[in-house]
Design an enzyme around this catalytic site. Structure first.
Site, short mmCIF file in Angstrom:
data_model
loop_
_atom_site.label_atom_id
_atom_site.label_comp_id
_atom_site.label_asym_id
_atom_site.label_seq_id
_atom_site.Cartn_x
_atom_site.Cartn_y
_atom_site.Cartn_z
N GLY A 118 16.38 58.96 6.34
CA GLY A 118 17.24 59.75 5.68
C GLY A 118 17.06 61.29 5.56
O GLY A 118 17.95 62.00 4.86
N TYR A 119 15.94 61.70 6.17
CA TYR A 119 15.65 63.30 5.74
C TYR A 119 16.44 64.07 6.78
O TYR A 119 16.56 63.79 8.00
CB TYR A 119 14.30 63.42 6.12
CG TYR A 119 13.04 62.85 4.94
CD1 TYR A 119 13.63 62.41 3.92
CD2 TYR A 119 11.60 62.79 5.32
CE1 TYR A 119 12.86 61.64 2.99
CE2 TYR A 119 10.83 62.18 4.48
CZ TYR A 119 11.45 61.84 3.17
OH TYR A 119 10.65 61.03 2.29
N THR A 120 17.11 65.23 6.33
CA THR A 120 17.87 66.05 7.11
C THR A 120 18.60 65.82 7.95
O THR A 120 18.82 66.18 9.12
CB THR A 120 16.80 67.16 7.39
OG1 THR A 120 15.71 66.71 8.11
CG2 THR A 120 16.04 67.80 6.42
N GLU A 121 19.45 64.64 7.66
CA GLU A 121 20.22 64.05 8.74
C GLU A 121 19.81 63.74 10.20
O GLU A 121 20.44 63.90 11.14
CB GLU A 121 21.54 64.92 9.13
CG GLU A 121 22.31 65.15 7.63
CD GLU A 121 23.32 66.22 7.81
OE1 GLU A 121 23.43 67.30 8.60
OE2 GLU A 121 24.30 66.37 6.84
N GLY A 122 18.57 63.42 10.05
CA GLY A 122 17.88 63.16 11.47
C GLY A 122 16.98 64.00 12.15
O GLY A 122 16.02 63.81 12.93
#
Length: 308
Positions: A49-53
């Site tokens: 879920g971090y920074t849209e991948g």
């Protein structure tokens, strides 16, 4: 003991790449990765879920040249959805972004209040048995949930090895049950947010910017007056000792019984350096006690305050 694929011990301090692809572009991310490696860190933490991948993609690119000598963790099942369908879809995408056949450590990111743990961990069993996951961990779980999950996992033929709770000088709930349980039962605890979203760097006392101003979640998480007073007192102690308060905050977390090692993070190498300095900082029991006294100790599990 956790090891890399090559058999090297995993560093107790790790680096969280949540800022990769957001506040840190590829150049800044690469510089921080190099600074961590120079400091002896070989453990890097990201999440689906971090920074849209983008975090996973950048992390994968950075570790590729020395894959077997670094330890990569990611997380699946965020937003309280740890159903097998979600886990399989997210982990397949995580592996694609990372460019890795095998992930060293896969966490259940959050407890799912609907999906039974048996179903969640059944999906993880497939990864362990196929060799695509080397270790399994839990993030943001209560102590009773962790022990229940361990029992289920062991019945399935694998184990829960690593825990990732939030823990810092103003968020000390993990002291009540999670850290004593980990010390007793042999879990490796890798706490996140040792700087309290930047609060414990002292920059907010000096009118700086950061996540506590930019991110509503962090603003709400630390919107308690005594927490800001603790940060101001830690800043004053740092000035007395001529030590950056971020170094004190991270070293304090690392010194607590039951902690394997904190997850540090930053937006730039300059911002990262005080946290890296904590690796070699000599935190003794006396100084740890002085720092502990700056904040409110949580009530014991039985709530008998006279025994705390």
């Amino acid at each position: 003991m956790l090891t890399t694929i090559s058999g090297a011990p995993v560093s107790r301090f790790s680096f969280g790449t949540m800022q990769f692809g957001d506040k840190a572009d590829e150049t800044a991310s690469a510089a921080m990765y190099s600074a961590c490696r120079e400091a002896g860190i070989n453990f890097f933490d990201t999440a689906y879920g971090y920074t849209e991948g983008r975090s996973e993609t950048i992390t994968g690119n950075l570790v590729r040249a020395e894959r077997d000598d670094v330890f990569v963790a990611t997380k699946t099942g965020g937003s309280n959805d740890a159903s097998p369908a979600t886990i399989h879809a997210q982990f397949a995408e995580s592996r694609r972004r990372l460019g890795l056949e095998t992930v060293d450590l896969l966490y259940v990111h959050q407890i799912d209040p609907v999906t039974p743990l048996e179903e969640t961990l059944g999906a993880f069993r497939e990864y362990v048995e196929s060799g695509t996951v080397r270790y399994v961990g839990l993030s943001n779980h209560a102590a009773w949930q962790i022990m229940k999950a361990r029992g289920i996992a062991r019945e399935m033929g694998f184990d829960i090895a690593v825990l990732q709770p939030m823990f810092n000088l103003v968020k000390r709930q993990a002291e009540v049950e999670i850290l004593p349980m980990a010390a007793s039962e042999g879990f490796a605890v890798c706490p996140y947010s040792p700087l309290g979203g930047g609060l414990l760097t002292g920059k907010y006392a000096e009118a700086g910017g950061g996540r506590l101003l930019d991110d509503p979640r962090y603003k709400a998480r630390y919107a308690v007056d005594w927490m800001h007073q603790t940060a101001a007192d830690l800043l004053a102690l740092g000035r007395e000792l001529n030590v950056d308060p971020a170094t004190l905050a991270v070293a304090w977390v690392a010194h607590q019984k039951g902690v394997w090692g904190p997850i540090i993070s930053a937006r730039s190498v300059e911002q990262l350096r005080p946290s890296l300095a904590a690796i070699g900082f000599d935190m003794d029991d006396d100084l740890s006690g002085r720092i502990s006294a700056l904040s409110q100790k949580p009530a014991p599990a039985n709530d008998r305050l006279e025994e705390s």
